[in-house]
Scaffold this motif. Structure first.
Motif, PDB file in Angstrom:
ATOM      1  N   ASP A  21      -4.856  99.152  64.021  1.00 22.11           N
ATOM      2  CA  ASP A  21      -5.609  99.877  65.048  1.00 22.11           C
ATOM      3  C   ASP A  21      -7.099  99.876  64.722  1.00 22.11           C
ATOM      4  N   THR A  22      -7.409 100.023  63.442  1.00 19.98           N
ATOM      5  CA  THR A  22      -8.816  99.999  63.034  1.00 19.98           C
ATOM      6  C   THR A  22      -9.410  98.619  63.218  1.00 19.98           C
ATOM      7  N   LEU A  23      -8.605  97.580  62.960  1.00 24.49           N
ATOM      8  CA  LEU A  23      -9.084  96.213  63.167  1.00 24.49           C
ATOM      9  C   LEU A  23      -9.454  95.995  64.636  1.00 24.49           C
ATOM     10  N   LEU A  24      -8.674  96.571  65.544  1.00 23.63           N
ATOM     11  CA  LEU A  24      -8.989  96.462  66.965  1.00 23.63           C
ATOM     12  C   LEU A  24     -10.314  97.169  67.265  1.00 23.63           C
ATOM     13  N   LYS A  28     -20.940  94.164  58.301  1.00 15.11           N
ATOM     14  CA  LYS A  28     -21.564  95.473  58.479  1.00 15.11           C
ATOM     15  C   LYS A  28     -20.849  96.286  59.538  1.00 15.11           C
ATOM     16  N   THR A  29     -20.422  95.623  60.621  1.00 15.07           N
ATOM     17  CA  THR A  29     -19.693  96.324  61.665  1.00 15.07           C
ATOM     18  C   THR A  29     -18.381  96.872  61.124  1.00 15.07           C
ATOM     19  N   THR A  59     -15.086 101.511  59.361  1.00 16.15           N
ATOM     20  CA  THR A  59     -14.141 102.030  58.372  1.00 16.15           C
ATOM     21  C   THR A  59     -14.777 102.997  57.387  1.00 16.15           C
ATOM     22  N   GLY A  60     -16.095 102.921  57.233  1.00 15.74           N
ATOM     23  CA  GLY A  60     -16.741 103.731  56.210  1.00 15.74           C
ATOM     24  C   GLY A  60     -16.399 103.283  54.801  1.00 15.74           C
TER      25      GLY A  60
END
Length: 939
Positions: A478-481, A503-504, A509-510
């Motif tokens: 989900d985070t990859l999306l 960087k994105t 994700t921090g």
């Protein structure tokens, strides 16, 4: 001093702040009028570009791409790359099929500018009459004429299908790293500025056109005289077209009508168009949340069945990719089906339009999704594909995997395992894992032209998709999306770099993701935890599978004249990816000799980036002769052959090269039955009793080989030293293939030079077998038993006519009676030529089938004919016809002319039916070796 220091620090920060400019990118707008002449496959046009300098730099020149010139001759970067990738079709193409761009007359702000040549003929440099300051623009215009090439690559013609791509003079991109003036390449795509396009296309009215952008105007064009060039007849509504000379239209008969299509496109990096008279056009609309997209599919009749659902596939792709990144921003999307006859053109993307070359419905669906997906990854996120192809192709392959999972979840795994047709078949993934195991893979982030052809697909596409999968396991799917969507939102209609993606990802994700992104610059598996170590048993043929390490039982059948049919099985762990320890055990039952025969091999392999070290031992047992008479039952004489070996392959550090050194040291430990007799007297008779007795021997061999398996003029050379108890042989063999054309026709030249040393005065028959031969040796002269012979010790019948490629390799045979002609225990030299009959002069081409006939010629000499008392000629020769079957596995030779010494021999000893008895044949099983089947992977 203190005040001076403070001033210095103040100035330093001022300069640093000034130098850290905000992001900028150039902008180039094009207005182009172009006409297609479908009689000579040419374009005539006029172009005006507005070049806007958004950089902080003052520009004094502009590089211009003239990519049609990549097809001008066989010395371009494009042509050279094709040769490295084993393609000779363009190299051998006719002038008619090649292309170029000319009739250029550049004006910059209405001032004529003479372009400067560069090292690549498809790039020129325009020095500006006045330097172009930041935030200023300049207009550059020129007429142009393009001879379209045949569809060798992305653009050109096939019959009257036109893929008009990379066709107009185009400004190279300038960014913070400078100018990116790049030659056209087949392997390696582009890096273009955004801009707006207005393109008017004039062509015969019976053509249908698909193009980048929206069709804004369709109007009747002028009446064009037959055989006239379009630029000399088009009259109106072309504001940038050069003036026409009226008198040039005179006396040209037979007119036909034309049509003008005008397209407009904004915020795109390129413009491509396609034309064909036969297109079946399907259209529909796609409702997105912000606008409606017009979808069109241009289908050739030959592809109608597999494109029946193409509109549905197009809709699915637009909606799927919109959810992955962000909503599709353009007003239209177009899909074009390519002719099935096009051999080398591949599916390719352009803004708002793509060409598809697949031949099954499922692959049409998946490939359409992939190519339409490039509107996001290439069209909108306009990365530098020449330097970082993975940012486009690899990320897109990952998204395509998700698309396949959604729309084709039930594909049979066995089908996937054998799928080598596309970059997303798991069979290709197995080959990727194989190259990684061999340490012949390359990092994900290299320039496109640095890859071998296989690695470009395997690493840039497949391994990058693996890397995206790995990133997903680290941060969560989900985070990859969310990363993909943020990346798109931040850099849409810009030119992001690898660090921008990193960087994105770290912003979303921090987390510090350096360890994940560092994998882009290393070789080997992205996620070693997915490498399977479980062993399973299976029955069948060896296959492609990366899920398990298999031990496989495979049925096996063999044959020779003595054992007859041999039936058995082979238990082995041979599979892809290759394993370090490999074994093969193949017992068989021989129906003729009623004995157990078979073979076995054990090997251990060690791989580094440039080497493959294999230590092995193999063994074989089979019958090599038989004997029976009225007093003796049939005896089968057997052979046990054990061969320990050490083999080192040394590869070129540039994996694009097909060259390597091979060093091999092995011993042939032979235990063969020999026939002997003893006299037996009984009460009624006296006879010779036949019996077998073992003969033990060892032959040591050192072989050094250099080979270059390039597609154009491949060659190899080796030195082989054989040493037995009674002899030492040194032989040099060199081979060179002279290509005629791209159809694998050509001439093979082979040269052999050998020297023989007697280590004692043994003149036995066994010593005679190891002498140098002018004629290709027979089975009983294969003293290391390295070749397959149907009837190894036959002296009559067709089986006795088999020879092996060694020594002088003449095709005539003098082994029937008496001393063999051309046998030497000193030295021997020979040249063998074998060539295809060129299609243009081959009278057999009138046949309804292909008859694979070649011509051969052998010339040689040896020490004995140079002795003073030798009456024969100094040089021997033979020549005739050769039939090569099953990829040159079986070669049959028909000698038609030969030296007088051979002719005299045949008349004296052969008698009737000399022609048939003088035919010879050769069986070469080496053509089926794995490293011969794949030229690109350096195995």
């Amino acid at each position: 001093m203190r005040l001076t220091g403070m001033v210095f620090i103040f100035l330093f920060f001022c300069v640093s702040s000034f130098s850290q400019q905000t992001y900028w990118q150039q902008h180039v707008n094009y207005i182009i009028d172009v006409s297609l002449n479908d009689e000579d496959n040419t374009l005539t046009g006029f172009e005006k570009m507005e070049y806007i300098n958004n950089s902080p730099d003052t520009l004094r020149y502009v590089f211009i791409h003239l990519w049609p010139n990549a097809y001008k001759n066989d010395r371009t970067a494009f042509s050279e790359q094709l040769l490295k990738n084993d393609r000779t079709d363009f190299y051998f193409s006719s002038e008619e099929k090649r292309g170029y761009i000319n009739r250029l007359d550049f004006k910059v702000a209405d001032v004529t500018v003479i372009p400067e040549e560069t090292k690549d003929i498809d790039i020129i440099k325009l020095t500006l009459p006045t330097a172009l300051a930041p935030k200023q623009s300049v207009f550059i215009s020129t007429p142009f004429h393009v001879k379209l090439p045949y569809l060798f690559s992305r653009g050109g013609y096939s019959d009257q299908f036109y893929a008009v791509t990379q066709w107009y003079p185009k400004a190279a991109l300038y960014d913070k790293d400078g100018w990116h003036a790049m030659p056209y390449l087949d392997q390696g795509e582009f890096y273009n500025d955004f801009g707006s396009y207005k393109v008017s296309i004039t062509l015969p009215e019976n053509y249908k056109v698909a193009a980048t952008g929206m069709l804004t105007v369709t109007e009747a064009g002028p009446t064009l005289k037959k055989n006239a060039t379009p630029d000399k007849t088009t009259k109106t509504k072309k504001p940038f077209f050069p003036k026409k000379e009226k008198e040039e239209d005179e006396n040209i008969p037979s007119s036909f009508k034309q049509k003008i299509y005008t397209y407009s496109a904004d915020s795109v990096t390129d413009f491509a168009w396609f034309a064909d008279k036969r297109f079946i056009v399907k259209t529909d609309t796609i409702q997105l949340s912000t606008h409606i997209v017009k979808a069109s599919c241009y289908i050739l009749p030959e592809n109608a069945e597999i494109y029946a659902n193409s509109i549905k596939f197009t809709k699915n792709a637009i909606r799927f990719y919109s959810k992955q990144f962000g909503e599709y921003p353009y007003p239209t999307v177009n899909v074009v089906s390519a002719p099935q006859s096009v051999k080398y053109a591949t599916s390719m993307e352009y803004p708002m339009i793509t060409m598809i070359t697949e031949s099954s419905e499922m692959e049409v669906d998946a490939t359409m999704a992939h190519e339409i997906g490039h509107n996001w990854l290439m069209g909108i996120l306009s990365t530098n594909e020449r330097d970082h192809a993975w940012m486009d192709e690899g990320i897109n392959t990952y998204v395509e995997r998700r698309y396949r999972e959604k729309y084709h979840p039930a594909v049979d795994e066995k089908v996937k395992d054998l799928d080598l047709s596309g970059l997303n078949g798991s069979g290709v993934h197995v080959l990727l894992n194989t190259t990684m195991g061999l340490k012949k893979d390359q990092p994900i982030d290299l320039t496109s032209d640095a890859y071998s052809e296989f690695n470009y697909g395997a690493d840039v596409y497949e391994k990058t998709a693996d890397w995206m999968e790995y990133l997903g396991t680290v941060v969560g799917k989900d985070t990859l999306l969310k990363i993909a969507q943020r990346y798109y939102s931040n850099f849409a209609f810009k030119h992001p770099q690898p660090d921008d993606l990193k960087k994105t990802a770290e912003e979303v994700t921090g987390r510090n993701l350096s360890s994940v992104f560092n994998k882009l610059y290393t070789t080997g598996a992205v996620d070693s935890s997915k490498i399977k170590t479980t062993t399973k048993f299976r029955f069948g043929i060896p296959g492609f599978n990366e899920k398990y390490k298999y031990i496989t039982l495979t049925p096996l059948v063999g044959y020779n004249n003595y054992d007859k049919v041999m039936i058995g099985g082979m238990i082995h762990n041979c599979q892809l990816p290759l394993q370090k320890f490999q074994f093969l055990i193949a017992p068989m039952y021989a129906t003729g000799s009623s004995t157990v025969t078979g073979a076995a091999r054990l090997s251990y392999n060690h791989f580094t980036k440039r080497t493959w070290l294999e230590t092995s031992v193999s063994g074989m047992h089979y019958s090599i002769n038989d004997y029976e008479d009225e007093y003796n039952p049939k005896l089968f004489l057997g052979l046990i052959r054990i061969v320990p070996s050490v083999k080192l392959s040394l590869y070129n550090k540039d994996l694009r090269e097909k060259s390597k050194w091979i060093f091999q040291l092995r011993s042939f430990i032979l235990n063969q039955d020999e026939l002997n007799f003893k006299n037996v007297t009984t009460a009624t008779d006296t006879f010779d009793l036949a019996f077998k007795e073992p003969n033990h021997s060892v032959i040591n061999q050192l072989k050094v080989t250099y080979e270059n398996n390039r597609k154009l003029y491949p060659y190899n050379a080796n030195v082989t030293i054989d040493q037995g108890k009674d002899f030492l042989r040194i032989g040099f063999t060199g081979k060179y293939f002279f290509n005629y054309n791209e159809t694998k026709q050509g001439v093979t030249a082979r040269i052999f030079a050998g020297k023989y040393f007697k280590l004692n005065n043994d003149n036995s028959f066994s010593s005679y077998k190891t002498n140098l031969n002018m004629t290709g040796p027979k089975g009983d002269e294969d003293y290391t038993f390295s070749n397959y012979f149907i009837g190894r010790n036959e002296f009559e019948g067709w089986q006795s006519q088999q020879i092996m490629e060694r020594d002088g390799f003449f095709k005539v045979r003098t082994d029937l009676l008496g001393e063999k002609i051309g046998k030497s225990d000193d030295w021997l030299v020979a040249i063998n030529l074998s060539g295809d009959i060129p299609d243009k002069i081959n009278p057999l081409n009138i046949l309804p089938f292909k008859l694979p006939i070649k011509l051969f010629l052998d010339i040689g000499t040896y020490s004995e004919v140079w002795k003073d008392d030798e009456a024969a000629g100094k040089f021997l020769y033979d020549g005739g016809l050769q039939v090569s079957l099953f990829r040159n596995c079986l070669n049959i030779y028909f000698p038609l002319l030969y030296s007088k010494v051979y002719s005299d021999y045949f008349k004296s000893y052969i008698g009737d039916n000399r022609f048939a008895k003088n035919i010879s044949f050769n069986i070469n099983l080496d053509v089926f070796q794995l490293n011969k089947l794949s030229r690109d992977i350096p195995w």
